[in-house]
Design a protein around this motif. Sequence first.
Motif, mmCIF file in Angstrom:
data_model
loop_
_atom_site.group_PDB
_atom_site.id
_atom_site.type_symbol
_atom_site.label_atom_id
_atom_site.label_comp_id
_atom_site.label_asym_id
_atom_site.label_seq_id
_atom_site.Cartn_x
_atom_site.Cartn_y
_atom_site.Cartn_z
ATOM 1 N N TYR A 33 63.717 56.850 -9.282
ATOM 2 C CA TYR A 33 63.388 58.271 -9.162
ATOM 3 C C TYR A 33 63.284 58.659 -7.682
ATOM 4 C CZ TYR A 33 61.622 56.946 -13.774
ATOM 5 O OH TYR A 33 61.501 56.428 -15.025
ATOM 6 N N TRP A 34 63.569 59.910 -7.411
ATOM 7 C CA TRP A 34 63.272 60.508 -6.112
ATOM 8 C C TRP A 34 62.346 61.702 -6.329
ATOM 9 C CZ3 TRP A 34 63.606 59.005 -1.316
ATOM 10 C CH2 TRP A 34 64.556 58.053 -0.942
ATOM 11 N N TYR A 35 61.253 61.706 -5.550
ATOM 12 C CA TYR A 35 60.293 62.797 -5.571
ATOM 13 C C TYR A 35 60.172 63.383 -4.166
ATOM 14 C CZ TYR A 35 58.297 60.889 -9.948
ATOM 15 O OH TYR A 35 58.093 60.447 -11.231
ATOM 16 N N ARG A 36 59.763 64.634 -4.132
ATOM 17 C CA ARG A 36 59.273 65.185 -2.884
ATOM 18 C C ARG A 36 57.817 65.584 -3.064
ATOM 19 N NH1 ARG A 36 62.124 70.603 -0.937
ATOM 20 N NH2 ARG A 36 60.149 70.767 0.214
ATOM 21 N N GLN A 37 57.045 65.420 -2.001
ATOM 22 C CA GLN A 37 55.636 65.750 -2.062
ATOM 23 C C GLN A 37 55.326 66.779 -0.983
ATOM 24 O OE1 GLN A 37 52.639 62.710 -1.106
ATOM 25 N NE2 GLN A 37 51.312 63.604 -2.665
ATOM 26 N N ASP A 38 54.829 67.905 -1.416
ATOM 27 C CA ASP A 38 54.446 68.982 -0.527
ATOM 28 C C ASP A 38 52.987 69.304 -0.760
ATOM 29 O OD1 ASP A 38 57.526 69.879 -1.614
ATOM 30 O OD2 ASP A 38 57.196 69.662 0.533
ATOM 31 N N ILE A 46 63.104 65.124 -8.063
ATOM 32 C CA ILE A 46 64.359 65.677 -7.565
ATOM 33 C C ILE A 46 65.514 65.212 -8.455
ATOM 34 C CG2 ILE A 46 65.904 65.868 -5.589
ATOM 35 C CD1 ILE A 46 63.512 65.050 -3.818
ATOM 36 N N HIS A 47 65.706 63.902 -8.513
ATOM 37 C CA HIS A 47 66.732 63.284 -9.353
ATOM 38 C C HIS A 47 66.184 61.980 -9.892
ATOM 39 C CE1 HIS A 47 70.281 65.819 -8.623
ATOM 40 N NE2 HIS A 47 69.931 65.866 -7.349
ATOM 41 N N TYR A 48 66.808 61.507 -10.938
ATOM 42 C CA TYR A 48 66.427 60.221 -11.501
ATOM 43 C C TYR A 48 67.667 59.488 -11.981
ATOM 44 C CZ TYR A 48 67.052 62.427 -16.060
ATOM 45 O OH TYR A 48 67.585 63.079 -17.146
ATOM 46 N N LYS A 57 69.290 65.230 -13.278
ATOM 47 C CA LYS A 57 68.579 66.189 -12.437
ATOM 48 C C LYS A 57 67.126 66.297 -12.870
ATOM 49 C CE LYS A 57 72.633 69.018 -11.421
ATOM 50 N NZ LYS A 57 73.236 70.381 -11.494
ATOM 51 N N GLY A 58 66.261 66.402 -11.876
ATOM 52 C CA GLY A 58 64.853 66.612 -12.134
ATOM 53 C C GLY A 58 64.484 68.071 -12.024
ATOM 54 N N GLU A 59 63.276 68.297 -11.574
ATOM 55 C CA GLU A 59 62.726 69.652 -11.487
ATOM 56 C C GLU A 59 63.313 70.468 -10.347
ATOM 57 O OE1 GLU A 59 58.534 69.520 -10.880
ATOM 58 O OE2 GLU A 59 58.277 71.702 -10.827
ATOM 59 N N VAL A 60 63.618 69.811 -9.203
ATOM 60 C CA VAL A 60 64.066 70.515 -8.005
ATOM 61 C C VAL A 60 65.304 69.855 -7.406
ATOM 62 C CG1 VAL A 60 61.852 71.583 -7.407
ATOM 63 C CG2 VAL A 60 62.313 69.243 -6.690
ATOM 64 N N PRO A 61 66.440 69.861 -8.090
ATOM 65 C CA PRO A 61 67.614 69.121 -7.628
ATOM 66 C C PRO A 61 68.493 69.830 -6.601
ATOM 67 C CG PRO A 61 68.079 70.164 -9.722
ATOM 68 C CD PRO A 61 66.644 70.477 -9.394
ATOM 69 N N ASP A 62 68.322 71.135 -6.462
ATOM 70 C CA ASP A 62 69.253 71.900 -5.631
ATOM 71 C C ASP A 62 69.186 71.459 -4.174
ATOM 72 O OD1 ASP A 62 68.767 75.043 -7.433
ATOM 73 O OD2 ASP A 62 69.941 73.245 -7.902
ATOM 74 N N GLY A 63 70.369 71.212 -3.603
ATOM 75 C CA GLY A 63 70.460 70.784 -2.211
ATOM 76 C C GLY A 63 70.446 69.287 -2.028
ATOM 77 N N TYR A 64 70.310 68.557 -3.119
ATOM 78 C CA TYR A 64 70.238 67.088 -3.078
ATOM 79 C C TYR A 64 71.275 66.477 -4.024
ATOM 80 C CZ TYR A 64 65.471 68.225 -1.491
ATOM 81 O OH TYR A 64 64.372 68.747 -0.844
ATOM 82 N N SER A 65 71.758 65.307 -3.649
ATOM 83 C CA SER A 65 72.608 64.544 -4.561
ATOM 84 C C SER A 65 72.217 63.072 -4.483
ATOM 85 C CB SER A 65 74.092 64.719 -4.223
ATOM 86 O OG SER A 65 74.370 64.201 -2.937
ATOM 87 N N VAL A 66 72.516 62.343 -5.557
ATOM 88 C CA VAL A 66 72.190 60.917 -5.622
ATOM 89 C C VAL A 66 73.371 60.161 -6.212
ATOM 90 C CG1 VAL A 66 69.670 61.160 -5.814
ATOM 91 C CG2 VAL A 66 71.112 61.213 -7.882
ATOM 92 N N SER A 67 73.330 58.866 -6.019
ATOM 93 C CA SER A 67 74.284 57.975 -6.659
ATOM 94 C C SER A 67 73.552 56.697 -7.037
ATOM 95 C CB SER A 67 75.457 57.667 -5.731
ATOM 96 O OG SER A 67 75.009 57.015 -4.557
ATOM 97 N N ARG A 68 74.086 55.981 -8.005
ATOM 98 C CA ARG A 68 73.472 54.721 -8.420
ATOM 99 C C ARG A 68 74.607 53.733 -8.734
ATOM 100 N NH1 ARG A 68 68.869 53.281 -11.640
ATOM 101 N NH2 ARG A 68 68.340 51.181 -10.986
ATOM 102 N N ALA A 69 75.118 53.163 -7.672
ATOM 103 C CA ALA A 69 76.251 52.247 -7.811
ATOM 104 C C ALA A 69 75.832 50.885 -8.347
ATOM 105 C CB ALA A 69 76.955 52.079 -6.462
ATOM 106 N N ASN A 70 74.583 50.500 -8.119
ATOM 107 C CA ASN A 70 74.058 49.223 -8.615
ATOM 108 C C ASN A 70 72.588 49.382 -8.945
ATOM 109 O OD1 ASN A 70 72.434 48.634 -6.149
ATOM 110 N ND2 ASN A 70 74.462 48.604 -5.184
ATOM 111 N N THR A 71 71.991 48.317 -9.455
ATOM 112 C CA THR A 71 70.596 48.399 -9.908
ATOM 113 C C THR A 71 69.627 48.614 -8.755
ATOM 114 O OG1 THR A 71 71.042 47.032 -11.847
ATOM 115 C CG2 THR A 71 68.765 47.122 -11.094
ATOM 116 N N ASP A 72 69.918 48.034 -7.598
ATOM 117 C CA ASP A 72 68.934 47.968 -6.529
ATOM 118 C C ASP A 72 68.831 49.215 -5.660
ATOM 119 O OD1 ASP A 72 69.698 44.457 -5.823
ATOM 120 O OD2 ASP A 72 68.589 45.411 -7.461
ATOM 121 N N ASP A 73 69.927 49.944 -5.514
ATOM 122 C CA ASP A 73 69.973 51.024 -4.508
ATOM 123 C C ASP A 73 70.080 52.403 -5.143
ATOM 124 O OD1 ASP A 73 71.994 48.631 -3.039
ATOM 125 O OD2 ASP A 73 70.102 49.261 -2.123
#
Lengths: 110, 112
Positions: A33-38, A46-48, A57-73
Amino acid sequence: TAGITQAPTSQILAAGRSMTLRCTQDMRHNAMYWYRQDLGLGLRLIHYSNTAGTTGKGEVPDGYSVSRANTDDFPLTLASAVPSQTSVYFCASSDSREQFFGPGTRLTVL
Amino acid sequence: ELKVEQNPLFLSMQEGKNYTIYCNYSTTSDRLYWYRQDPGKSLESLFVLLSNGAVKQEGRLMASLDTKARLSTLHITAAVHDLSATYFCAVDMSWSNYQLIWGAGTKLIIKP
């Protein structure tokens, strides 16, 4: 055991520039997961990713992108940063029982 | 929409006193988590509550879950300065692959 690492620890970024926040876990957890804390807003998702090769996509995905090519990263990319993306970003992973957090990246967009 | 509300959001108390932080949530869930965050640090898992009536204790902290009332409490007994931190509750959207919805956090300051 390292657990979850994030890089960089902190960054000042000019508006309009791109940046990738890195997250690596060594626990072989499927979910990440990726979170932002304000201040005053708690954590917002943000994304999961439930498993390698899938993202959502999570609650606030706009402006962000993610990838998950493998388990670790699980990198998080800001394609064109804006000042409202100034925040502390936490990466987390889950063993389906609880979430474990990385140390965070403090990002300032000017 | 699942909402999680904590109260109070800020609490200043004296050492040796008891107090309770409340976490209410708006829809059915039977998993609730409590985390601690020290200033400038990451989040540390305190308790995982997995069923109605669950009660867990660690030192001066005790957490409970009432799924029928959609309420969890974090009780602090005989507070000490080292417990000063921000405490978050989070509720599992168990229908959505372990995504959590977070409360805004309770900033706890314990004065010597």
